[in-house]
Enzyme design. Structure first.
Site, PDB file in Angstrom:
ATOM      1  N   LYS A 188      10.138  -5.974  -7.072  1.00  0.00           N
ATOM      2  CA  LYS A 188       9.811  -4.446  -7.408  1.00  0.00           C
ATOM      3  C   LYS A 188      10.843  -4.080  -8.417  1.00  0.00           C
ATOM      4  O   LYS A 188      10.622  -3.506  -9.309  1.00  0.00           O
ATOM      5  CB  LYS A 188      10.067  -3.608  -6.160  1.00  0.00           C
ATOM      6  CG  LYS A 188       8.739  -3.804  -5.316  1.00  0.00           C
ATOM      7  CD  LYS A 188       8.863  -3.531  -3.824  1.00  0.00           C
ATOM      8  CE  LYS A 188       7.680  -3.892  -3.046  1.00  0.00           C
ATOM      9  NZ  LYS A 188       7.775  -3.191  -1.530  1.00  0.00           N
TER      10      LYS A 188
ATOM     11  N   GLN B 268      11.764  -0.135   2.461  1.00  0.00           N
ATOM     12  CA  GLN B 268      10.961  -1.535   2.649  1.00  0.00           C
ATOM     13  C   GLN B 268      10.626  -1.600   4.189  1.00  0.00           C
ATOM     14  O   GLN B 268      11.769  -1.556   5.033  1.00  0.00           O
ATOM     15  CB  GLN B 268      11.704  -2.551   2.274  1.00  0.00           C
ATOM     16  CG  GLN B 268      11.083  -4.023   2.156  1.00  0.00           C
ATOM     17  CD  GLN B 268       9.797  -4.178   1.263  1.00  0.00           C
ATOM     18  OE1 GLN B 268       9.772  -3.655   0.130  1.00  0.00           O
ATOM     19  NE2 GLN B 268       8.937  -4.577   1.697  1.00  0.00           N
TER      20      GLN B 268
ATOM     21  N   ASP C 206       4.930   5.026  -1.486  1.00  0.00           N
ATOM     22  CA  ASP C 206       4.094   4.185  -0.848  1.00  0.00           C
ATOM     23  C   ASP C 206       2.850   4.740  -0.159  1.00  0.00           C
ATOM     24  O   ASP C 206       2.020   4.257   0.366  1.00  0.00           O
ATOM     25  CB  ASP C 206       4.926   3.752   0.488  1.00  0.00           C
ATOM     26  CG  ASP C 206       5.223   2.174   0.397  1.00  0.00           C
ATOM     27  OD1 ASP C 206       4.890   1.639  -0.532  1.00  0.00           O
ATOM     28  OD2 ASP C 206       6.430   1.777   0.920  1.00  0.00           O
TER      29      ASP C 206
END
Ligand code: NDP
Length: 320
Positions: free
Chosen positions: A55, A99, A122
């Protein structure tokens, strides 16, 4: 004789989206701001470290600022909430990604809810989930990346969705439920199946589009598929055994030679939730690897850009 299925190339679609995002990031930078993403990586889970590294690398490629925050696995929920609060308050951070999975002692829902909805790249915050479900998000919606990537594959491959029978196998909050909502918003007739579903094969055989997000190698077999259907394979499953390899990629099929060679070299290979024999009877399918998985990071980058733009537009409206 039916024609060969179309392979829906996720890598090519992801690369187009990343190129578009890079162009828009360049425009943002010349307008005076750089979209910024903060990634919170707790502890040292090797798979999470790999995801986060890619990422961060993609951010650099597209001109997006990124920052990694790497607290130890022993960090408390309260300390993590303080980190999130400080990221929420920073003007140079547009997107916050925590995460997952987090260590068991951390209150994950509480933490995800603490991320400011306008920085929730997200798409897991209840406000953004609600907007997705109500179909009121518009282009500014921060939607979960993997399902959004699936919709991009369908759209950019000109696969009709409106009025089609779509069957989603899996009802997780990160894939199954949001992709079902997106398909409804795109006017498909949607059935969601899961481990308690009766007559699953009967249902999937009615489908024009099947999205498989289960986590079981080769679960959807050729008998469960209507010939010509579009198959979207979300699953990522590593197989190691020789018998399993032969089941997926029989040595008698020359088209599997490359995959078998890769397995010889690495001792494992990645397969999806859809059996290759089902791909063979489909009209179009996403391969694993190189299908849906390729889109997830591209959509994260797109969400970061959207978050940066939306927040600044809102601030400028409020100044007027
Ligand atoms: P979850 O484990 O959260 O959900 C799996 C779903 O599959 C559940 O709803 C479960 O039903 C259903 N299921 C399990 N067994 C059966 C069965 N025998 N029949 C019907 N349904 C069944 O998984 P995720 O949604 O997080 O992920 C699914 C797959 O997608 C995994 O392989 C994962 O690695 C992959 N993935 C890939 C991503 C990408 O970027 N390509 C991103 C995210 C995930 P029930 O609810 O009843 O238990």
């Amino acid at each position: 004789m039916s024609s060969a299925p179309r392979v829906l190339n996720g890598l090519a679609i992801a690369s187009d989206i990343k190129a578009e995002v890079a162009g828009e990031v360049a425009t943002a930078r010349s307008a005076g701001y750089t979209p910024g993403l903060a990634v919170v990586l707790v502890g040292d889970v090797p798979a999470s470290q790999i995801y986060v590294r890619s990422k961060v690398k993609t951010c650099a490629e597209l001109g997006i600022y990124s920052e990694m925050i790497t607290p130890p696995a022993t960090i408390s929920t309260e300390e993590l909430l303080a980190i999130v609060a400080s990221l929420n308050a920073r003007n140079d951070i547009d997107g916050i990604l925590i995460q997952l999975p987090l260590p068991a002692h951390v209150d994950t829902p509480l933490l995800l809810d603490a991320v400011a909805p306008e920085k929730d790249v997200d798409g897991f915050h209840p406000v953004n989930v609600g907007r997705l479900l109500s179909g009121t998000g518009g282009d500014d919606l921060l939607a979960p990346c993997t399902p959004a990537g699936i919709m991009q594959i369908l759209k950019r491959s000109a696969i009709p969705v409106a009025g089609q029978n779509a069957v989603v196998i899996g009802r997780s909050n990160i894939v199954g439920k949001p992709v079902a909502a997106m398909l409804i918003n795109a006017s498909a007739t949607v059935t969601v199946c899961h481990s308690k579903t009766h007559n699953l094969a009967e249902i999937t055989r009615q489908a024009d589009i099947v999205v498989a997000a289960i986590g079981r190698p080769g679960f959807l077999t050729a008998e469960m598929v209507r010939p010509g259907a579009t198959l979207i394979d979300v699953g990522i499953n590593r197989i190691t055994g020789e018998a399993e390899l032969a089941e997926f990629f029989p040595p008698t099929h020359p088209e599997h030679a490359d995959r078998r060679a890769l397995w010889e070299k690495r001792g494992s290979t990645v397969v999806g939730d859809i059996h290759p024999a089902a791909f063979a009877v489909s009209g179009a399918y996403t391969p694993v690897p190189g299908g849906v998985g390729a889109l997830t990071i591209a959509m994260l980058m797109k969400n970061t850009l959207t978050a940066a733009r939306t927040r600044r537009e809102k601030a400028s409206r409020e100044r007027k």
